[in-house]
Design an enzyme around this catalytic site. Structure first.
Site, PDB file in Angstrom:
ATOM      1  N   PRO A   2       0.820  -1.215   0.000  1.00  0.00           N
ATOM      2  CA  PRO A   2       0.000   0.000   0.000  1.00  0.00           C
ATOM      3  C   PRO A   2       0.855   1.268   0.000  1.00  0.00           C
ATOM      4  CG  PRO A   2      -0.577  -1.493   1.814  1.00  0.00           C
ATOM      5  CD  PRO A   2       0.702  -1.950   1.233  1.00  0.00           C
ATOM      6  N   GLU A   3       0.740   2.014  -1.058  1.00  0.00           N
ATOM      7  CA  GLU A   3       1.285   3.366  -1.068  1.00  0.00           C
ATOM      8  C   GLU A   3       0.131   4.294  -0.700  1.00  0.00           C
ATOM      9  OE1 GLU A   3       4.395   4.771  -2.353  1.00  0.00           O
ATOM     10  OE2 GLU A   3       5.408   2.854  -2.546  1.00  0.00           O
ATOM     11  N   HIS A  90      -3.017 -15.088   8.482  1.00  0.00           N
ATOM     12  CA  HIS A  90      -2.604 -13.678   8.431  1.00  0.00           C
ATOM     13  C   HIS A  90      -3.773 -12.702   8.568  1.00  0.00           C
ATOM     14  CE1 HIS A  90       1.206 -15.327   7.401  1.00  0.00           C
ATOM     15  NE2 HIS A  90       0.902 -15.603   6.152  1.00  0.00           N
ATOM     16  N   ARG A 108       3.170  -9.766   6.507  1.00  0.00           N
ATOM     17  CA  ARG A 108       4.508  -9.434   7.029  1.00  0.00           C
ATOM     18  C   ARG A 108       4.482  -8.738   8.382  1.00  0.00           C
ATOM     19  NH1 ARG A 108       7.638  -7.808   1.431  1.00  0.00           N
ATOM     20  NH2 ARG A 108       6.818  -9.565   0.282  1.00  0.00           N
ATOM     21  N   ARG A 150      21.218  21.074   2.592  1.00  0.00           N
ATOM     22  CA  ARG A 150      21.132  19.628   2.789  1.00  0.00           C
ATOM     23  C   ARG A 150      22.059  18.929   1.823  1.00  0.00           C
ATOM     24  NH1 ARG A 150      16.362  15.836   4.577  1.00  0.00           N
ATOM     25  NH2 ARG A 150      15.074  17.246   5.754  1.00  0.00           N
TER      26      ARG A 150
END
Length: 269
Positions: A2-3, A90, A108, A150
């Site tokens: 999932p993004e 799961h 996971r 940066r």
DNA sequence: CCACGCTCCTGCGCGC
DNA sequence: TGCGCGCAGGAGCGTG
């Protein structure tokens, strides 16, 4: 995985549970990234969800006295199922609303299920997050200003959640390709104008993904969930050694930090 | 403040 | 066909 667009599609897809009283909470495995609080069932049973918000990739369930916070991690999914449908391996948590349940699957177990009784935006996980990529607050200016002095690469800046949230490895790679920017470029050396383009490409890529997934929301809610996850056509991600769609040169892969970075050596500078 | 490396976990793809 | 290895990834957290 999932993004941000998938998390937003999930948020919309599970909307039907808003307003329904929670009759039961079943935790089959509490060992996610952090242990699921043992008092979660007690805190939620009898309450109903007033609304579901999203901040970064966190889903926030307002139940009045507090907030349920859910993160899908790498492999998590939330689906509405019939409560009698037997859980599979799961399937770690069910929030039962009578005949239907909200079911969390996460092979996971990088995901999280947490509870806060305070103001949700003050929660330690949310308090220091950067701007939402789809909001008007996010622009080239945000990237430009946070990049001065940066040394980190532009890809690392784009994936820094203190700057802008929800840009995972896939969207970082894809947006940089679309903006024609080499991922290894020191972020402090990129002009405002190029950052404007980059921010624009992040928004375009994410909006397109949400629209593609949103069109199959019904399938997402009522089927096994797989069809709601659109198959994005990637320009560079996962395409090392294959010809660039734009120029035909072979897409290259390197490592940035611990992550795979894909780019076209001809189109990105 | 910043940069970096470590960590959690399972499924999958690859090589033999 | 089967087995075992290594990789993939989100993001918090500890360290320098």
């Amino acid at each position: 995985m999932p993004e941000l667009p998938e998390v937003e599609i999930t948020r919309r897809g599970i909307g039907p549970i808003v307003g329904l009283p929670i009759t039961q909470v079943v935790v089959r495995n509490s060992r996610l990234r952090w242990p699921i609080p043992s008092y979660l069932a007690e805190a939620l049973t009898g309450k109903s969800v007033r609304r579901i918000l999203r901040r970064a990739k966190y889903l926030l369930f307002d139940v009045g006295e507090g907030w349920l916070i859910v993160h899908l991690g790498m492999s998590g999914s939330l689906r509405i199922v019939e409560s009698q449908e037997p859980p599979r391996v799961h399937d770690h948590v069910d929030w039962v609303f009578g005949d239907v349940s909200l079911r969390l699957r996460d092979p996971r177990r990088f995901g999280a299920v947490l509870w806060t009784s305070g103001a949700v935006e003050k929660h330690a996980l949310l308090a220091r997050l950067g701007v939402e990529p789809l909001s008007d607050e996010f622009s080239g200016r945000v990237l430009y200003e946070s990049s001065r002095r940066r040394s980190a690469s532009v890809k690392q800046l784009l994936m820094d959640h203190k700057v802008v949230v929800g840009v995972g490895n896939i969207y970082a790679n894809e947006s940089l390709f679309r903006a024609g920017i080499h991922p290894g470029t020191p972020s402090g050396r990129i002009t405002k104008r190029r950052y404007d383009r980059l921010a624009s490409e992040v928004k375009l890529t994410m909006h397109a993904a949400i629209e593609a997934g949103g069109s199959s929301l019904r399938d997402f809610v009522h089927s096994d969930g797989s069809r709601g996850y659109f198959q994005q056509q990637y320009c560079v991600y996962g395409r090392s050694g294959l010809p660039c769609h734009s120029c035909g040169r072979l897409v290259k892969i390197t490592r940035t930090g611990q992550r795979s970075t894909f780019y076209c050596p001809n189109c990105q500078h």
